[in-house]
Every structure is written in structure tokens, then in C-alpha cells.
Design a protein around this motif. Structure first.
Motif, PDB file in Angstrom:
ATOM      1  N   ASP A 169       0.834  -1.200   0.000  1.00 42.80           N
ATOM      2  CA  ASP A 169       0.000   0.000   0.000  1.00 42.80           C
ATOM      3  C   ASP A 169       0.871   1.254   0.000  1.00 42.80           C
ATOM      4  O   ASP A 169       2.050   1.212   0.316  1.00 42.80           O
ATOM      5  CB  ASP A 169      -0.987  -0.003   1.172  1.00 42.80           C
ATOM      6  N   CYS A 170       0.252   2.338  -0.381  1.00 48.29           N
ATOM      7  CA  CYS A 170       0.963   3.605  -0.541  1.00 48.29           C
ATOM      8  C   CYS A 170       0.601   4.547   0.598  1.00 48.29           C
ATOM      9  O   CYS A 170      -0.284   5.400   0.460  1.00 48.29           O
ATOM     10  CB  CYS A 170       0.608   4.232  -1.894  1.00 48.29           C
ATOM     11  N   ASP A 171       1.290   4.388   1.719  1.00 49.27           N
ATOM     12  CA  ASP A 171       1.015   5.212   2.893  1.00 49.27           C
ATOM     13  C   ASP A 171       1.889   6.455   2.970  1.00 49.27           C
ATOM     14  O   ASP A 171       1.545   7.398   3.677  1.00 49.27           O
ATOM     15  CB  ASP A 171       1.213   4.393   4.168  1.00 49.27           C
ATOM     16  N   THR A 172       3.035   6.432   2.284  1.00 48.87           N
ATOM     17  CA  THR A 172       3.970   7.558   2.340  1.00 48.87           C
ATOM     18  C   THR A 172       4.385   7.927   0.917  1.00 48.87           C
ATOM     19  O   THR A 172       4.148   7.179  -0.037  1.00 48.87           O
ATOM     20  CB  THR A 172       5.236   7.180   3.142  1.00 48.87           C
ATOM     21  N   TRP A 173       5.039   9.079   0.802  1.00 50.25           N
ATOM     22  CA  TRP A 173       5.546   9.493  -0.517  1.00 50.25           C
ATOM     23  C   TRP A 173       6.594   8.499  -1.012  1.00 50.25           C
ATOM     24  O   TRP A 173       6.689   8.235  -2.212  1.00 50.25           O
ATOM     25  CB  TRP A 173       6.111  10.909  -0.461  1.00 50.25           C
TER      26      TRP A 173
END
Length: 186
Positions: A169-173
Motif C-alpha cells: 500500500d501507498c502510505d507515504t511518498w
């Protein structure tokens, strides 16, 4: 059902489901992994999507977390099984979705979730029996701010390895940059 209502705090409040990987918004990538879904319920602010037939719902309070999102959507679910998916899974695919649902063919299971390469359960990359979630939610009480693990604690869950990294998943840059690089390599 997809949860798209997170605050995106680690992304500075960015509209995470609208961020793109491979030229497509994250939410559209998740919805595309569910071509056979009879219902598409998305909890979060309404937005444009490639998929027709999306029903938009809001958790109470808005931003109240994943259990509040489940509580908002569950009354609308008409199927005996549901997918509970985060809106930021760029590598979720049809084969993984079908594998999660097939794990529920065993009547002894209340759900099936992916386990990432680090051994962490991914309860927002999962399939559940609707009745089991309804029972667990009723027993939990007020869902606002409650952790998902509290909702799922009493459920009999199959834990499926995630060799395709579908639960990434894309939780941070940094996560987003990594996802974009991976998508280019694919």
C-alpha cells in the motif's frame, strides 16, 4: 467495498485514492481488481472513477477509521461475502481477489486476508463473510476510532501469503515513489 476515507496524514493530507500509479488513480486500480463485483461500495468522499455503478458512503464521523468505514458500508452489503480493500493497493489483481474469495469456500472460515512478506496481516486486503462481520460489529459497540484488529479478533481467519505483493500500500511518498517505479518495470 473499498475504504477511501483515510486522512492521508503521512502524505500531508493528500487525496490518496486519487494519486496515480502507472497513470491511473489508486482507487481505480483497486476497483479494476474486482470486475465480478455485483456491488461497489466505497466509503469516503465521492470522486470520479473509471468504474460505473459505484455507491458512495461516508463513515461517522468522517475520518473515523476503518471500523467506522465498515460500519457505514455493512448495512448496504447484500452478498454473503465481501471484499474489504484499502483504496491504495496499486498491485491488487483479479487473481488475488479470486484467491481471497475462494478461501471462503471453507465454511469454517469467517475471512481470509493477505499476509505481507514481513509476516504482517493485511486486514484491508481481505475477504470476509458478511454475517460474521455484522456479528463482530454488533459486539464491538461504537466503531469510531476503534482498531480493525478489535473488530476481527474473534473471527476465524485464513492467512494467505502474498507472493505477488498485492497488499503493498501507498502510505507515504516513499511508498508511492516505489510503486511508480515498480509499475514502470512491469
Amino acid at each position: 467495498m473499498a475504504a477511501a476515507g483515510g486522512a492521508g496524514r503521512r502524505l500531508g493530507g493528500a487525496d490518496k485514492p486519487a494519486l496515480t500509479v502507472g497513470g491511473r488513480p489508486l482507487l481505480d486500480l483497486v476497483l479494476a481488481a474486482c470486475p465480478d463485483a455485483r456491488q461497489l461500495l466505497v466509503v469516503g468522499p465521492e470522486r470520479r472513477t473509471e468504474r460505473a455503478g459505484v455507491r458512495w458512503l461516508r463513515e461517522d464521523p468522517p475520518g473515523g477509521g476503518p471500523v467506522a468505514a465498515v460500519a457505514a458500508a455493512l448495512p448496504e452489503v447484500t452478498a454473503p461475502r465481501l471484499l474489504l480493500l484499502a483504496a491504495d493497493l496499486p498491485f491488487l489483481d483479479v487473481a488475488t481477489v479470486r484467491r481471497l474469495l475462494a478461501a471462503l469456500d471453507d465454511p469454517a472460515r469467517d475471512g481470509a486476508l493477505l499476509v505481507d512478506a514481513d509476516g504482517r496481516d493485511q486486514p484491508l486486503a481481505a475477504a470476509y463473510r458478511t454475517a460474521a462481520l455484522r456479528t463482530a460489529l454488533a459486539a464491538l459497540g461504537d466503531p469510531a476510532g476503534r482498531p480493525l484488529r478489535a473488530l476481527l479478533a474473534g473471527l476465524r481467519l485464513a492467512r494467505l501469503p502474498d507472493p505477488a505483493d498485492a497488499s503493498f500500500d501507498c502510505d507515504t511518498w516513499t511508498d508511492l515513489a516505489e510503486a511508480r517505479e515498480r509499475a514502470e518495470r512491469r
